[in-house]
Enzyme design. Structure first.
Site, PDB file in Angstrom:
ATOM      1  N   SER A  25      11.014 -21.133 -73.086  1.00 42.60           N
ATOM      2  CA  SER A  25      10.345 -20.856 -71.813  1.00 42.60           C
ATOM      3  C   SER A  25      10.158 -22.171 -71.038  1.00 42.60           C
ATOM      4  CB  SER A  25       9.011 -20.158 -72.088  1.00 42.60           C
ATOM      5  OG  SER A  25       8.506 -19.593 -70.923  1.00 42.60           O
TER       6      SER A  25
ATOM      7  N   ARG B 138      -3.731 -14.216 -66.171  1.00 42.17           N
ATOM      8  CA  ARG B 138      -3.154 -14.105 -67.497  1.00 42.17           C
ATOM      9  C   ARG B 138      -2.637 -12.682 -67.759  1.00 42.17           C
ATOM     10  NH1 ARG B 138      -0.580 -16.696 -71.564  1.00 42.17           N
ATOM     11  NH2 ARG B 138      -1.187 -15.931 -73.594  1.00 42.17           N
TER      12      ARG B 138
ATOM     13  N   ASP C 271      14.389  -9.818 -72.423  1.00 35.89           N
ATOM     14  CA  ASP C 271      13.621 -10.787 -71.635  1.00 35.89           C
ATOM     15  C   ASP C 271      13.987 -10.623 -70.165  1.00 35.89           C
ATOM     16  OD1 ASP C 271      12.436 -12.976 -70.416  1.00 35.89           O
ATOM     17  OD2 ASP C 271      13.287 -14.461 -71.788  1.00 35.89           O
TER      18      ASP C 271
ATOM     19  N   HIS D 249      10.311 -11.515 -73.393  1.00 35.83           N
ATOM     20  CA  HIS D 249      10.299 -12.970 -73.321  1.00 35.83           C
ATOM     21  C   HIS D 249       9.610 -13.596 -74.542  1.00 35.83           C
ATOM     22  CE1 HIS D 249      10.269 -16.933 -71.609  1.00 35.83           C
ATOM     23  NE2 HIS D 249       8.959 -16.999 -71.672  1.00 35.83           N
ATOM     24  N   ASP D 250       8.551 -12.962 -75.028  1.00 33.47           N
ATOM     25  CA  ASP D 250       7.792 -13.503 -76.159  1.00 33.47           C
ATOM     26  C   ASP D 250       8.598 -13.557 -77.455  1.00 33.47           C
ATOM     27  OD1 ASP D 250       5.425 -14.390 -75.217  1.00 33.47           O
ATOM     28  OD2 ASP D 250       4.252 -12.626 -75.762  1.00 33.47           O
TER      29      ASP D 250
END
Lengths: 197, 378
Positions: free
Chosen positions: B156, B226, B322, B355-356
């Site tokens: 990232s 967040r 992602d 993405h994680d």
């Protein structure tokens, strides 16, 4: 070489000059690249469509990029490799002629290997059985094969002639063994051509 | 193998912090100095200092890559990649991970005191770029006596730093691993960040960034930022699998605005727990740095020219689910590296986690990174 290479790859590995720069298009899990690196100090790069194969190749320390021969070769600069290699991949591309053009642009020479669809066993199967051949070299049924452009040795020679490419070498395989040039289109299961522009 | 003794050298070990005089000239034209950098090191440098690996962290990450986080008590954020028996292994590598400047875990950022006034910088902290973060890391490596990196690795925003490294210091980087990342921030990336920043700045407690004195911090705004960002880190399929439309601790919908759905409850928890460990102004500065990131723009519009003549090897990994930095972004980098004649590997891995995925269980990722790192010594 640590593992037994497929016969067409072993033939290519024998012919590539030591220390050359090589792009292996459709490199699979990198067997040829690893052999070239380990035995001939070749600077080998690979292009492969299957993610599992790429992960395996990178896992053995090879520089392999996941991509498609039909669309990704254009990002490589002219004459940036001594050899571009396309082994058993030609018949799976959307435009085999354009892919070979790209190989000859990127590499000073290009190896192209493919299964010969005019081998007598296939002819017999089609003529007598009336069915698309399913053989040792072509084990897939017509509906799940990746081979979308079936090509024979004579077809390929005709393409080479039409495009004005030069044949620097040609080898024909029957099983694991090399066979003669005579009537290769009928008796060879596999062909390897070394071309240049 | 001969190693440089690190036990009595206070520069090495866990929970280190150094004040460097600087000044660090920033891309904006401003200068930052003195600057603090908080970092950790693991393992020992070998005699020829050829086993150094720099790990770069993501937006809200920190230097605790493989050790317990002092606030949350959780294990290091990349313990799956860095540790004993892992691809990056302190038994073999000397590993450095530093908190990026602009952040809030011990490196200079908006919450740090401005030497001119003694008060927190707040919004008087200079706006940073990814390149500035990388140059600060280079200053830290100078301090540690590290000339060359065997590898720089990041996912990232960490991938952005890793990719920037060979463009700024080509002679200092031997290999570069860029995971779930990009060579530039897209309009969509910038748009999501702007939502987060506006949520923070709309919080009445933000007060132009000067909220440090009385402890009333813009928690609500930061939590919303967040929450919005967290959605982009997951995949639609992953959310569906994890939560679906299931209700949270109740049999029926309440016909109100409490967190009826599990996914709402989860996001609220993510938002609330984040504010305990992160500074809202740091969030503004770091997202801004990411938005300004475009390696090609810094090289006359040509990404390939950024890597011209590089001798570094590159390994790029993307994940099929992602959508924050999708595979197409990695392909752009790969094509530029191919055009530059660089040694590049790239693979798109399959994962349900979006993405994680780079932080989560992915044996294939470890296999690829391990093989790539070892490949350099083949």
């Amino acid at each position: 070489m640590s593992e037994a290479l497929r016969p067409d790859l072993a033939l290519i590995a024998r012919t590539v000059k030591a220390g050359a720069r090589v792009l292996d298009v459709g490199c699979g899990d990198g067997a040829l690249m690893a052999a070239l690196r380990d035995a001939k100090q070749v600077d080998a790069r690979g292009l492969e469509i299957d993610g599992g194969n790429v992960a395996a190749a990178v896992g053995r320390g090879l520089s392999v990029v996941q991509g498609d021969a039909d669309s990704d070769l254009r990002y490589y600069p002219d004459a940036s490799f001594d050899y571009a290699i396309l082994s058993q991949t030609l018949q799976t591309t959307r435009r085999p002629d354009l892919v070979v053009e790209e190989l000859l642009r990127i590499g000073r020479q290009a190896f192209v290997s493919f299964p010969n669809f005019a081998h007598w066993r296939g002819r017999l199967s089609l003529m007598l059985g009336g069915r698309m051949p399913v053989t040792r070299l072509l084990p897939d049924t017509w509906y799940d094969t990746l081979n979308i452009h079936h090509v024979t040795i004579d077809d390929f020679r005709a393409l080479v002639k039409e495009r004005g490419w030069h044949i620097d070498g040609q080898w024909f395989l029957k099983g694991d063994r090399e066979t003669t040039h005579a009537n290769a289109n009928l008796f060879a299961e596999h062909a390897v051509f070394l071309l240049r522009r | 193998m001969a190693t440089i003794s690190i036990t009595e050298d206070s520069r090495f070990g866990l929970r280190r912090q150094v004040r460097l005089p600087g000044p660090l000239p920033l891309v904006s034209g401003a200068r930052l100095g003195p600057l603090d950098i908080a970092y950790e090191t693991y393992g020992a440098m070998n005699a020829d200092r050829s086993n150094v690996i720099l790990i770069c962290h993501a937006l809200t990450g920190d230097q605790y890559v493989a050790s317990e986080h002092p606030i949350t008590g959780k294990p290091g954020w990349w313990w799956r990649m860095v540790g004993e028996g892992k691809p990056v292994d302190p038994a073999r590598h000397f590993i450095v991970c530093a908190n990026v400047i602009g952040s809030c875990l011990g490196s200079s950022g908006p919450a740090s005191p401005d030497p001119a006034t003694g008060e927190p910088y707040a919004m008087r902290f200079p706006v940073l770029t990814i390149a500035d973060m990388v140059r600060a890391q280079a200053m830290l490596l100078d301090h540690l006596g590290v000339d060359r990196l065997a590898a720089v690795i990041g996912g990232s925003m960490g991938g952005m730093q890793a990719l920037t490294w060979p463009t700024l210091f080509p002679e200092r980087v031997e290999s570069c691993v860029v995971i779930a990342s990009t060579a530039r921030h897209s309009a969509q990336n910038i748009a999501f960040h702007e939502v987060g920043r506006q949520a923070i700045m709309a919080d009445p407690h933000w007060r132009g960034g000067d909220y440090y004195a009385d402890g009333r911090v813009p928690s609500a705004g930061l939590a919303v930022a967040r929450m919005a960002a967290h959605i982009t880190y997951l995949s639609e399929a992953g959310l569906t699998e994890k939560f679906g439309r299931r209700l949270q601790g109740r049999e029926a919908k309440t016909f109100g605005f409490d967190a009826d759905f599990q996914v709402e409850s989860y996001l609220r928890h993510q938002g609330l727990s984040f504010v305990d460990r992160f500074d809202a102004n740091s969030y503004l500065y770091i997202t801004r740095a990411m938005d300004y990131y475009d390696i090609a723009e810094d090289h006359g519009g040509s990404l390939a020219s950024a890597f011209a003549g590089t001798r570094a090897r590159f390994c790029l990994v993307s994940f099929d689910t992602d959508w924050l930095y999708p595979t197409a972004e990695s392909r752009i980098i790969v094509h530029a590296l191919n055009a530059a004649g660089a040694q590049a590997s790239f693979v798109e891995l399959s994962s349900p986690f979006g993405h994680d995925a780079f932080l989560l269980e992915c044996p294939e990722l470890n296999r690829v990174v391990d093989g790539f790192l070892k490949g350099g010594r083949a």
